[in-house]
Write an enzyme that holds these catalytic residues in place. Structure first.
Site, PDB file in Angstrom:
ATOM      1  N   ASP A 175       0.857  -1.178   0.000  1.00 42.40           N
ATOM      2  CA  ASP A 175       0.000   0.000   0.000  1.00 42.40           C
ATOM      3  C   ASP A 175       0.897   1.233   0.000  1.00 42.40           C
ATOM      4  OD1 ASP A 175      -2.336   1.829   0.588  1.00 42.40           O
ATOM      5  OD2 ASP A 175      -3.304  -0.122   0.832  1.00 42.40           O
ATOM      6  N   HIS A 246      -2.938   3.473  -4.393  1.00 40.48           N
ATOM      7  CA  HIS A 246      -2.359   2.891  -3.179  1.00 40.48           C
ATOM      8  C   HIS A 246      -0.956   2.340  -3.471  1.00 40.48           C
ATOM      9  CE1 HIS A 246      -5.718   3.307  -0.416  1.00 40.48           C
ATOM     10  NE2 HIS A 246      -6.535   2.906  -1.374  1.00 40.48           N
ATOM     11  N   GLU A 309      -9.844   3.041  -5.080  1.00 40.98           N
ATOM     12  CA  GLU A 309      -9.479   4.404  -4.657  1.00 40.98           C
ATOM     13  C   GLU A 309      -8.309   4.969  -5.457  1.00 40.98           C
ATOM     14  OE1 GLU A 309     -11.081   4.243  -0.055  1.00 40.98           O
ATOM     15  OE2 GLU A 309      -8.995   3.695  -0.409  1.00 40.98           O
TER      16      GLU A 309
END
Length: 541
Positions: A175, A246, A309
Site C-alpha cells: 500500500d 495505493h 481508490e
C-alpha cells in the site's frame, strides 16, 4: 447439553449417540496421505494440552483416525465420535482439517492450552456429524501494509481462522505506507518501500505523527511457510499487490513508476492518497514481473490486484498521461484504469490464475476474468454478478471489522458506523434481487481488518473477535439463524478464546487497556454512511 450446543459454527447435521470418547495415554493417532498434514498439527495440539503420550503403545486405548474420502466435496467432512474411537473423513485435506477442528471443540476448552493442564478428563460426547459449508469463500483480510505483523503473529491468526472454519486469508501486502513482499528483480521495493519514517496517530488532516519509524517485510521462505502452514489447516492465502492507486511505497522505491517527475517518500498519512502509477508499458511490465514472483510463492487460484481508490487527478493534469490515454483509445481516465487492470488480468490468466479486485474495477469496463470484492455496499456485487462474474461480499458498513463496535466514547479510535457481533451474524452475503443463476456467482464473504489504527496483535484481537466468530457461522451454516441461540454458544466459546490467549472485546465494552483515550476517530451515523456509499457507487447503477 447436546453436542451441537458445544459447536461454533453450528454444523449442518449432528446426531447424539450413547457414551463418550476418552483420550488416554498410549492411544494411537493415524492418517492416510491426505490426512497427514492435519495429523501433524492435531497430534501436537492434543499432546501439548493433555501431556499424554499418544504413541500407540496401548492397543486397547481408543484412538483417532483421519482419512480423505473422495466421495465427499473438498470441504465436506464426517466425524464419528464413539467410545471405541474417533474417525474423521473429508473430501480433501481441508475437509479433514474442518473435522479435526470440530473434534477439538467437543473436548474441554483447555485443549487449546499450550502446556499440560492437570486434572482434566479428556472426554468428548459420542456423536455423528455430517457437515459442509454454505459458502466457498469464508474469509478475512489482514492488512500488513499499514502496520507490519511479524510472521509468528500471522501464523497465529491463521490458527484462529482455522479454528472457526474460515478458509481464506487475504493478505494485503502492499500500500502507500509499506511494501511487504520481496521481489528479486526489484530489491528496493522492500529496502526502501518497506519502511516509513513515522505513522499518523488518529483520524484527520491535523492528526500528528508519532515520530517513530515503522516497517518490515517477509522473506520468501517466510511466505512459503505461511502458505504451507495455512494449507494444512484448510486455509488458502490470497495475496494482494495494489495498483494503480495505493502505490506510493512502490513509487518511493522506483520513481519511474509515478506520474511526472516526483520524488516521494513512503506514505506516512492515512486516507486516500493521490499519488498513482503511470500507464506506460514499462509500468505494466513491472507489475507483471512482480506478479510472476507472487505466483511462485502463492498457489491460490485468486490473486489480488487492488484497483480501489485510484484518484485520477494526476492522470488528468499530466500531458503525457493524456497522450497515453489517446494512444490506448481510452476516452476517460476510468477506461485507462480498466486498460491497466485488464492487462494484469490477462497476465494472470495466461498463468492459470484469476484476478481479484475491489469493486472500482467495474468502472471503465470489467476485465474478462476478474472476481470482484464488493466493499462499497452491495452495488458492485450486483453489477458484477449480472455481468457473469464471481463476487465476494465485504460491504464496509457490515464487514469492515476495523470499524467501531458501539456508540460508546470508550471505543478505541472510533471509525464510521458501529458494527456489532449481532450485525455480523445476521449478514446474508447474497444481495436481494439476483436471479438463481446470478446467485451462483456469489462465492461468499469476508471480514476486512484494515490496520491504520490496529498497530499491535492485542489490538487486532480486539477488533477481530468475537465478530469473526459470528461471521464464521454466517458463512458456514445454511438455513435459518437463531441469534439468541448463537449468543449462548458464543458465550461458551469464549472459554476457548481465553485458552488461546485472544484478547477479544468483551460484550459490555472495552477493558481500560483496550481504550485509546484522546485519539480522535471519525464516527458517523448509518444514514450518513449510506449517503456516502450511494455517492461512491452512483456510476454502478
Amino acid at each position: 447439553m447436546t453436542a451441537a450446543d458445544l459447536l461454533l459454527p453450528r454444523p449442518a447435521e449432528v446426531r447424539d449417540a450413547a457414551g463418550e470418547f476418552v483420550l488416554r495415554a498410549g492411544a494411537r493417532l493415524r492418517a492416510d496421505a491426505g490426512g497427514a498434514p492435519v495429523l501433524a498439527w492435531l497430534s501436537a495440539r492434543l499432546r501439548a494440552a493433555s501431556g499424554l503420550a499418544l504413541d500407540g503403545s496401548e492397543p486397547e486405548a481408543p484412538g483417532v483416525e483421519l482419512a480423505v474420502d473422495p466421495v465427499l466435496a473438498d470441504e465436506e467432512y464426517r466425524l464419528s465420535v464413539a467410545p471405541g474411537g474417533v474417525r474423521i473423513t473429508g473430501g480433501a485435506t481441508a475437509g479433514v482439517a474442518h473435522g479435526a477442528q470440530t473434534l477439538l471443540q467437543l473436548l474441554p476448552p483447555v485443549v487449546y492450552r499450550s502446556a499440560p493442564v492437570a486434572s482434566t478428563r479428556w472426554a468428548a460426547p459420542a456423536c455423528e456429524v455430517a457437515d459442509r459449508p454454505a459458502y466457498r469463500w469464508r474469509g478475512a483480510l489482514l492488512d500488513v501494509a499499514r502496520h507490519f505483523l511479524p510472521l509468528r503473529e500471522v501464523l497465529r491468526f491463521v490458527d484462529l481462522l482455522a479454528a472457526h472454519r474460515l478458509n481464506v486469508l487475504q493478505l494485503h501486502l502492499t500500500d502507500d505506507q509499506g511494501w511487504r513482499f520481496p521481489v528479486d528483480r526489484y530489491p528496493l521495493l522492500t529496502e526502501v518501500g518497506g519502511w516509513r519514517r513515522e505513522s499518523q496517530v488518529g483520524f484527520g488532516r491535523d492528526a500528528p505523527g508519532d515520530g517513530r519509524p515503522h516497517g518490515g517485510f517477509y522473506s520468501k521462505d517466510d511466505l512459503r511457510e505461511l502458505v504451507a502452514y495455512a494449507a494444512a489447516r484448510g486455509v488458502t492465502v490470497v495475496p494482494e499487490i495494489e495498483g494503480p492507486g495505493h502505490a506510493q511505497a512502490a513509487i518511493a522505491a522506483y520513481p519511474a513508476l509515478g506520474v511526472g517527475d516526483r520524488r516521494l517518500e513512503v506514505g506516512t498519512r492515512w486516507g486516500i492518497i493521490p499519488n498513482v502509477v503511470n500507464l506506460e508499458e514499462s509500468t505494466v511490465a513491472f507489475y507483471c514481473d512482480v506478479l510472476d514472483e507472487v505466483l511462485d510463492i502463492f498457489p491460490s487460484a485468486y490473486i489480488g490486484i487492488g484497483g480501489d481508490e485510484c484518484v485520477k487527478d494526476q492522470w488528468i493534469a499530466d500531458p503525457r498521461t493524456q497522450e497515453r490515454l489517446r494512444e490506448l483509445g481510452a476516452a476517460t481516465p476510468e477506461e485507462g484504469q480498466s486498460w491497466f487492470v485488464r492487462r494484469l488480468d490477462a497476465h494472470l490468466a495466461s498463468r492459470g490464475r484469476r484476478s481479484y479486485g475491489w469493486d472500482e474495477i467495474l468502472e471503465g469496463g470489467l476485465a474478462p476474468g476478474a472476481t470482484v470484492a464488493s466493499w462499497r455496499g452491495e452495488s458492485g456485487a450486483v453489477a458484477a454478478a449480472r455481468a457473469g462474474h464471481d463476487v465476494v461480499l465485504c460491504p464496509d458498513s457490515t464487514l469492515y471489522l476495523n470499524y467501531r463496535q458501539s456508540d460508546s466514547p470508550d471505543e478505541p479510535i472510533p471509525l464510521i458506523v458501529p458494527i456489532t457481533v449481532r450485525d455480523v451474524y445476521k449478514y446474508d452475503p447474497v444481495p436481494a434481487g439476483l436471479t438463481e443463476q446470478e446467485r451462483g456467482h456469489v462465492l461468499g464473504a469476508q471480514g476486512n481488518l484494515w490496520t491504520e489504527y490496529i498497530d499491535s496483535p492485542r489490538t487486532l484481537d480486539y477488533f477481530a473477535f468475537p465478530r469473526l466468530c459470528a461471521l464464521a457461522e454466517a458463512l458456514w451454516t445454511a438455513g435459518e439463524r437463531d441469534a439468541d441461540a448463537f449468543a449462548e454458544r458464543l458465550d461458551r466459546h469464549l472459554a476457548r478464546l481465553d485458552a488461546l490467549g485472544v484478547e477479544y472485546r468483551p460484550a459490555d465494552g472495552p477493558r481500560p487497556w483496550q481504550t485509546r483515550p484522546g485519539i480522535p476517530g471519525r464516527p458517523v451515523t448509518a444514514e450518513e454512511r449510506a449517503a456516502e456509499v450511494a455517492a461512491l457507487t452512483a456510476s454502478l447503477r
